[in-house]
Design a protein around this motif. Structure first.
Motif, short mmCIF file in Angstrom:
data_model
loop_
_atom_site.label_atom_id
_atom_site.label_comp_id
_atom_site.label_asym_id
_atom_site.label_seq_id
_atom_site.Cartn_x
_atom_site.Cartn_y
_atom_site.Cartn_z
N GLY A 226 0.85 -1.19 0.00
CA GLY A 226 0.00 0.00 0.00
C GLY A 226 0.88 1.23 0.00
O GLY A 226 1.82 1.33 -0.81
N THR A 227 0.64 2.15 0.95
CA THR A 227 1.48 3.35 1.00
C THR A 227 2.60 3.20 2.04
O THR A 227 3.29 4.16 2.34
CB THR A 227 0.63 4.59 1.36
OG1 THR A 227 -0.06 4.31 2.59
CG2 THR A 227 -0.36 4.92 0.25
N ARG A 228 2.75 2.01 2.60
CA ARG A 228 3.77 1.82 3.64
C ARG A 228 5.04 1.22 3.04
O ARG A 228 5.02 0.18 2.37
CB ARG A 228 3.22 0.89 4.74
CG ARG A 228 4.23 0.60 5.80
CD ARG A 228 3.67 0.09 7.10
NE ARG A 228 4.65 0.43 8.14
CZ ARG A 228 4.68 1.56 8.82
NH1 ARG A 228 3.76 2.45 8.64
NH2 ARG A 228 5.65 1.80 9.69
N CYS A 229 6.16 1.86 3.30
CA CYS A 229 7.45 1.33 2.84
C CYS A 229 7.85 0.21 3.80
O CYS A 229 7.93 0.42 5.02
CB CYS A 229 8.51 2.44 2.84
SG CYS A 229 10.08 1.85 2.19
N GLN A 263 13.17 8.39 -6.95
CA GLN A 263 12.70 8.42 -8.34
C GLN A 263 12.61 7.02 -8.94
O GLN A 263 11.64 6.68 -9.62
CB GLN A 263 13.62 9.31 -9.18
CG GLN A 263 13.50 10.80 -8.81
CD GLN A 263 14.45 11.69 -9.60
OE1 GLN A 263 15.43 11.22 -10.16
NE2 GLN A 263 14.16 12.98 -9.62
N ARG A 264 13.60 6.19 -8.67
CA ARG A 264 13.56 4.82 -9.22
C ARG A 264 12.39 4.02 -8.64
O ARG A 264 11.94 3.05 -9.24
CB ARG A 264 14.87 4.08 -8.94
CG ARG A 264 15.99 4.46 -9.88
CD ARG A 264 17.09 3.40 -9.87
NE ARG A 264 17.70 3.22 -8.58
CZ ARG A 264 18.75 3.91 -8.13
NH1 ARG A 264 19.29 4.84 -8.87
NH2 ARG A 264 19.25 3.66 -6.93
N SER A 265 11.93 4.46 -7.45
CA SER A 265 10.80 3.80 -6.81
C SER A 265 9.47 4.38 -7.25
O SER A 265 8.42 4.07 -6.67
CB SER A 265 10.94 3.91 -5.28
OG SER A 265 12.21 3.49 -4.87
N GLY A 266 9.51 5.28 -8.22
CA GLY A 266 8.26 5.87 -8.73
C GLY A 266 7.77 7.05 -7.91
O GLY A 266 6.60 7.41 -8.00
N ILE A 267 8.66 7.62 -7.11
CA ILE A 267 8.28 8.75 -6.26
C ILE A 267 8.98 10.00 -6.79
O ILE A 267 10.21 10.10 -6.75
CB ILE A 267 8.70 8.48 -4.79
CG1 ILE A 267 8.06 7.19 -4.30
CG2 ILE A 267 8.33 9.67 -3.89
CD1 ILE A 267 8.68 6.62 -3.06
N ARG A 463 9.65 12.77 7.42
CA ARG A 463 8.86 11.70 6.79
C ARG A 463 8.52 12.10 5.37
O ARG A 463 8.12 13.24 5.10
CB ARG A 463 7.55 11.48 7.53
CG ARG A 463 7.70 10.97 8.94
CD ARG A 463 6.31 10.79 9.55
NE ARG A 463 6.41 10.88 11.00
CZ ARG A 463 6.34 12.03 11.68
NH1 ARG A 463 6.17 13.19 11.05
NH2 ARG A 463 6.45 12.02 12.99
N VAL A 464 8.66 11.14 4.43
CA VAL A 464 8.30 11.43 3.04
C VAL A 464 6.79 11.68 2.98
O VAL A 464 5.99 10.86 3.49
CB VAL A 464 8.72 10.28 2.11
CG1 VAL A 464 8.24 10.54 0.68
CG2 VAL A 464 10.24 10.13 2.12
N ARG A 465 6.41 12.78 2.41
CA ARG A 465 5.01 13.23 2.47
C ARG A 465 4.09 12.27 1.70
O ARG A 465 4.39 11.87 0.58
CB ARG A 465 4.90 14.64 1.91
CG ARG A 465 5.59 15.66 2.83
CD ARG A 465 5.63 17.03 2.25
NE ARG A 465 4.29 17.59 2.14
CZ ARG A 465 3.80 18.11 1.02
NH1 ARG A 465 4.53 18.15 -0.07
NH2 ARG A 465 2.59 18.58 0.99
N GLY A 466 3.02 11.89 2.36
CA GLY A 466 2.00 11.05 1.73
C GLY A 466 2.29 9.57 1.82
O GLY A 466 1.49 8.76 1.34
N LEU A 467 3.42 9.18 2.42
CA LEU A 467 3.76 7.77 2.56
C LEU A 467 4.05 7.45 4.03
O LEU A 467 4.28 8.37 4.83
CB LEU A 467 4.99 7.43 1.69
CG LEU A 467 4.80 7.63 0.18
CD1 LEU A 467 6.13 7.48 -0.55
CD2 LEU A 467 3.78 6.63 -0.37
N ASP A 468 4.08 6.18 4.37
CA ASP A 468 4.37 5.78 5.75
C ASP A 468 5.66 4.96 5.79
O ASP A 468 6.02 4.30 4.81
CB ASP A 468 3.23 4.90 6.29
CG ASP A 468 1.92 5.64 6.31
OD1 ASP A 468 1.91 6.79 6.78
OD2 ASP A 468 0.92 5.07 5.81
N GLY A 469 6.30 5.00 6.94
CA GLY A 469 7.46 4.13 7.17
C GLY A 469 8.70 4.53 6.38
O GLY A 469 9.60 3.69 6.21
N LEU A 470 8.76 5.76 5.91
CA LEU A 470 9.90 6.18 5.07
C LEU A 470 10.33 7.59 5.42
O LEU A 470 9.50 8.52 5.41
CB LEU A 470 9.49 6.11 3.59
CG LEU A 470 10.56 6.54 2.58
CD1 LEU A 470 11.79 5.64 2.65
CD2 LEU A 470 9.98 6.50 1.15
#
Ligand code: FAD
Length: 504
Positions: A226-229, A263-267, A463-470
């Protein structure tokens, strides 16, 4: 059957200045299991430890060998070294250890970052260091032992006298972030040897059973549920591996490395990802933008009197000053260097260099992946000197540097300016020279900007905005560059990141 718990609570990607701090601090708690992944080696060249040898390191296996795209200002690409191996850039850098001036941090809130003023950072600066100067406000118990060169090069002391003679303030502690003027700067040299982040932080932690370190491990991309790294895919020994985190993944791969992994992770911005063949997973337009650095112009001098051989980092004395009376804080640095750097005019065997750098540059550039291949070179464009105010700041610094070079304090050295040379007197010639022949001061920042606005990549908690655990916790999160060399600030950011992780 219950799913197996990941063997690590935190996976840290990048074992440089910030990564070594985090690995060491987090594993002070025996209950926190940490994995540190580093693309480079644990066995670096012997020259790493020998301070005067640092200029040779960027081209060794301890460096990534990056260059920028052709720069508009110079019509040529510029080498942009960064470290590869345990210690990262702290293992190949020039060992200057200085906080930026407090005014620079106070502007970090402009994008909405809270809790990152100079006063907020002060306990973290202090936590990093044992400052031999004993100056007020400096740390006394930290892992890094920092102090001025002992003894400094005689020609650099003459330059310092020249600065004072020409009306500049003799600072007491130019490394502390509160003063302006000229002084010997603190260095990461202990008993004649470099002290990197790996030496000061990581080495004492390596025996802990809750710390695993894998070198030769290049992070390819992040893994999400999901949105969790939940982990990192990385390459090592010619194979692809997966590292999973029960808690968080922290990117400390530096200003270039961290943004590229996102970027390579699509972010990132879809305009950057799609041409590289990467699907957008989470649109964050600020990733890779806001890249900026300190460009440095050089005045190279020949001397009749032999300059003593440099035994330290070559750049032991520096000054910070304001290019205009209404500048918010110091915005130019002048550094005295005890070797004649290569120059475009004539070879110099014996002499010294005065480096001049705009410390609060307005030029902004970008960084992007060229392909989904994690081993493909990135597209790096700092757009140095595209903002006219950066040129103006350098011109002001050149005028100051020339007055110092002509001071009575240096008269006994028989000083002759070779590059750009005495015929370059008008502003246009000097500006052209600076734009054409500058180099990077190797302080890139800003590609994962911290703040709360549309271009920010991480929030005030990193924290990377809009994602969790990263999270991202390295030089890339600086909203704007410090008004001095960057490493001391990276250490403080990482110390604060350790607190943030521990408290969440
Ligand atoms: C030649 C040079 C001279 C400098 N001189 C000075 C100076 O005198 N004073 C000063 O204050 N600052 C100086 N700097 C800048 C300073 O060293 C940096 O700002 C600071 O070290 C950055 O720390 P960091 O943790 O953000 O990144 P780094 O220390 O660069 O660490 C990033 C680490 O991540 C690793 N990595 C990157 N990508 C991946 C991946 N995909 N997978 C796994 N690992 C990865 C890298 O190999 C590296 O070890 C200099 C830098 C250089 C290169």
């Amino acid at each position: 059957m219950s799913p197996q718990k990941p063997p690590h609570d935190v996976v840290i990607v990048g074992g440089g200045s910030a990564g070594c701090v985090l690995a060491a601090r987090l594993t002070e708690d025996a209950g926190t299991r940490v994995l540190l992944l580093e693309a480079g080696s644990s066995a670096l060249p012997d020259a790493v430890a020998h301070p005067p040898a640092w200029p040779s390191l960027a081209a060794s296996e301890a460096g990534w060998g990056d260059t920028t795209v052709v720069q508009q200002a110079s019509g040529a690409p510029v080498a942009l070294p960064r470290g590869k191996g345990l210690g990262g850039s702290s293992a190949i850098n020039a060992m200057v250890f200085a906080r930026g001036h407090r005014t620079g941090y106070d502007s970090w809130g402009a994008h909405g970052a809270t809790g990152w003023t100079y006063d907020d950072l002060l306990p973290y600066f202090q936590r990093t260091e044992t400052a031999t100067s004993g100056a007020p406000g400096r740390g006394t118990m930290g892992p890094l032992t920092v102090g001025p060169a002992e003894p400094p090069n005689e020609v650099l002391l003459a330059c310092l006298d020249g600065a004072v003679e020409t009306g500049h303030r003799r600072a007491f502690d130019i490394s502390g972030g509160l003063e302006e003027g000229f002084a010997p700067v603190d260095l990461n040299i202990v008993a004649g040897r470099r002290q990197s982040a790996a030496d000061a932080y990581l080495a004492p932690a390596l025996g802990r059973p809750n710390l695993d370190v894998v070198t030769g491990a290049t992070a390819h991309r992040l893994i999400f549920e999901g949105t969790r790294c939940v982990g990192v895919e990385y390459g090592a020994d010619g194979r692809t591996h997966t590292a999973t985190a029960a808690g968080e993944v922290v990117l400390t791969a530096g200003t270039i490395g961290s943004a590229l992994i996102l970027q390579r992770s699509g972010i990132g911005a879809q305009d950057d990802l799609r041409p590289a063949g990467v699907d957008v997973f989470h649109e964050l337009p600020g990733v890779g933008r806001n890249l900026h650095d300190h460009p440095r112009a050089n005045l190279v001098h020949r001397t009749q009197r032999p300059v003593p051989e440099g035994r330290n980092n070559h750049g032991e004395v520096l000054g910070t000053l304001r290019s205009t009376a209404d500048a918010e804080g110091p915005d130019v640095q002048i550094i005295f260097i005890d070797i004649p750097l290569p120059n475009p005019v004539a070879p110099v065997q014996n002499g010294f260099t005065i480096g001049i750098s705009p410390m609060r540059p307005a030029s902004r550039g970008s960084l992007r992946i060229s392909s989904a291949d994690p081993y493909a070179p990135p597209v790096i464009d700092p757009r140095y000197f595209t903002a006219q105010e950066d040129v103006r700041a350098v011109l002001s610094g050149i005028a100051t540097a020339r007055r110092i070079a002509r001071s009575a304090a240096l008269a006994g050295w028989g000083v002759e300016e070779v590059s750009p040379g005495p015929t370059a007197v008008d502003e246009k010639s000097l500006a052209d020279h600076a734009r054409r022949y500058f180099g990077s001061y190797c302080h890139p920042v800003g590609t994962c900007l911290m703040g709360e606005d549309a271009m920010s990549v991480v929030d005030s908690g990193l924290r990377v905005r809009g994602l969790d655990g990263l999270r991202v916790a390295d030089a890339s999160v600086m909203p704007s560059i410090t008004s001095s060399n960057t490493n001391a600030t990276v250490y403080a950011i990482a110390e604060r990141a350790a607190d943030l992780l521990r408290s969440s």
